[in-house]
Design an enzyme around this catalytic site. Structure first.
Site, PDB file in Angstrom:
ATOM      1  N   SER A 191       0.833  -1.171   0.093  1.00 45.62           N
ATOM      2  CA  SER A 191       0.054   0.054   0.033  1.00 45.62           C
ATOM      3  C   SER A 191       0.662   1.370  -0.038  1.00 45.62           C
ATOM      4  O   SER A 191       1.759   1.333  -0.854  1.00 45.62           O
ATOM      5  CB  SER A 191      -1.017   0.129   1.282  1.00 45.62           C
ATOM      6  OG  SER A 191      -2.007   0.828   0.956  1.00 45.62           O
ATOM      7  N   ASP A 223      -8.024  -2.945  -7.206  1.00 42.76           N
ATOM      8  CA  ASP A 223      -7.260  -3.037  -6.049  1.00 42.76           C
ATOM      9  C   ASP A 223      -8.456  -2.236  -5.187  1.00 42.76           C
ATOM     10  O   ASP A 223      -9.168  -1.486  -5.490  1.00 42.76           O
ATOM     11  CB  ASP A 223      -6.303  -2.147  -6.136  1.00 42.76           C
ATOM     12  CG  ASP A 223      -5.514  -1.774  -4.626  1.00 42.76           C
ATOM     13  OD1 ASP A 223      -4.667  -2.534  -4.341  1.00 42.76           O
ATOM     14  OD2 ASP A 223      -5.968  -0.921  -3.930  1.00 42.76           O
ATOM     15  N   HIS A 234      -6.427  -6.095  -1.910  1.00 42.70           N
ATOM     16  CA  HIS A 234      -5.497  -4.969  -1.605  1.00 42.70           C
ATOM     17  C   HIS A 234      -4.178  -5.719  -1.216  1.00 42.70           C
ATOM     18  O   HIS A 234      -4.229  -5.972   0.317  1.00 42.70           O
ATOM     19  CB  HIS A 234      -6.050  -3.812  -0.856  1.00 42.70           C
ATOM     20  CG  HIS A 234      -5.031  -2.709  -0.552  1.00 42.70           C
ATOM     21  ND1 HIS A 234      -4.380  -1.888  -1.675  1.00 42.70           N
ATOM     22  CD2 HIS A 234      -4.812  -2.110   0.634  1.00 42.70           C
ATOM     23  CE1 HIS A 234      -3.594  -1.232  -1.121  1.00 42.70           C
ATOM     24  NE2 HIS A 234      -3.703  -1.103   0.168  1.00 42.70           N
TER      25      HIS A 234
END
Length: 266
Positions: free
Chosen positions: A54, A150, A217
Site C-alpha cells: 500500500s 485494488d 489490496h
C-alpha cells in the site's frame, strides 16, 4: 520499516507543527533506518529488495533509487511494490478528486525535493506522487505487483465519498455481489484506465509486473496469495515465481490477467 509519517517516507520539513507537535520528516526516518541497517551488515549484501504494501508499496517506488544508492554496484538491488501503484484515474463523478489529496500531502510534508527531479520539472509535484509519472524517472528495476481492481483504489480513488456523496457505490465496494450491471461496467472501465497507466512498465525491459483481477489490496503478505491459490495465478505462475524469475533475470515477467475481465474474489 515501521510506517509512521503519512508521506511514504518523503517528508522533509524542518519546522515542527507547534499546534500538534507533529514532525514531517519521513525522508529522514528512511535515511536513519537505512544507515543503521547498513552498519549492522546490510552493506555486505549480495542481493537486496525494497518492498512494501500500500503506502509502503508507493514508498518502494519513490525511494527505489535512494535505496539503490546505499549499495555498491556489485549488489543486485531491485524494488517490488505491492498494492502501491495508485492510478491517476477519473472517479465515478468524472473528476480527479484524489489528485487534490496528493497535492495536499506533498505540500504538507515538503515532499517535492524527494521526488524525481525529472518529473517535478515537467509537472506539478503532486502528480509526481502518482507512480505512473514518477516511475518513468526511476532507474533501478521495479516489479509492480497489483490488482487491476485494488479494493483500496476502488474505495478511495474511483468511488470516494467526494466522488460518490450519496453512497451509491457503498454496497458494491463492500460486496461484489451487490454491484449493479452499470457499476460493474464502471469498474471494468477503471480496470482499462489502470492498465493504461502501466505503459512505463510495459515499455521497459528492466521492469516487470503481475497484474491480476482479484478484488483485494496487497498480495505478498499472505501465504495463499504469494504462493498462489489457483484464482490468483497467471498463466499457472504464482506471484512468488514471477518475482523470483524477474529478480534473478531468468526471464522478463509481464503478466496481466486477460481471462477475468471483471473483478472476482481470490
Amino acid at each position: 520499516m515501521r510506517y509512521c509519517d503519512g508521506s511514504s517516507f518523503t517528508g522533509d520539513v524542518e519546522e515542527v507543527d507547534s499546534t500538534n507537535n507533529l514532525y514531517f520528516r519521513g525522508a529522514r526516518v528512511f535515511n536513519a533506518i537505512l544507515d543503521e541497517l547498513m552498519g549492522l551488515g546490510m552493506n555486505n549484501a549480495e542481493n537486496a529488495i525494497l518492498s512494501g504494501c500500500s503506502a509502503g508499496g508507493l514508498a518502494a517506488i519513490l525511494n527505489c533509487d535512494k535505496f539503490r544508492g546505499y549499495f555498491p554496484s556489485s549488489t543486485r538491488v531491485k524494488c517490488v511494490p505491492d498494492g502501491g501503484y495508485f492510478a491517476h484515474a477519473k472517479d465515478v463523478s468524472g473528476e480527479y478528486h484524489f489528485e487534490q489529496y496528493y497535492d495536499k500531502v506533498v505540500t504538507l510534508h515538503g515532499s517535492a525535493n524527494q521526488l524525481p527531479s525529472g518529473c517535478t520539472s515537467s509537472m506539478k509535484p503532486g502528480l509526481c506522487f502518482f507512480p505512473q509519472y514518477a516511475i518513468q524517472y526511476i532507474k533501478t528495476p521495479v516489479f509492480v505487483m497489483n490488482s487491476a481492481y485494488d479494493t483500496w483504489q476502488v474505495s478511495y480513488i474511483l468511488a470516494s465519498s467526494e466522488a460518490d456523496p450519496k453512497g451509491e457505490y457503498t454496497a458494491c465496494k463492500n460486496d461484489l455481489n451487490q454491484c449493479s450491471t452499470d457499476q460493474l461496467k464502471r469498474l471494468e472501465e477503471f480496470r482499462s484506465e489502470f492498465l493504461g497507466t502501466l505503459w512505463p512498465v510495459t515499455n521497459s525491459t528492466s521492469r516487470g509486473m503481475f497484474i491480476n483481477t482479484c478484488f483485494t489490496h496487497c498480495q505478498s503478505e499472505t501465504q495463499s496469495s504469494w504462493y498462489g491459490n489457483p484464482t490468483s495465478k497467471l498463466d499457472d505462475k504464482t506471484i512468488a515465481e514471477g518475482v523470483g524469475e524477474w529478480y534473478y533475470d531468468n526471464s522478463e515477467v509481464k503478466k496481466v490477467d486477460t481471462e477475468h475481465v471483471l473483478p472476482h474474489y481470490c
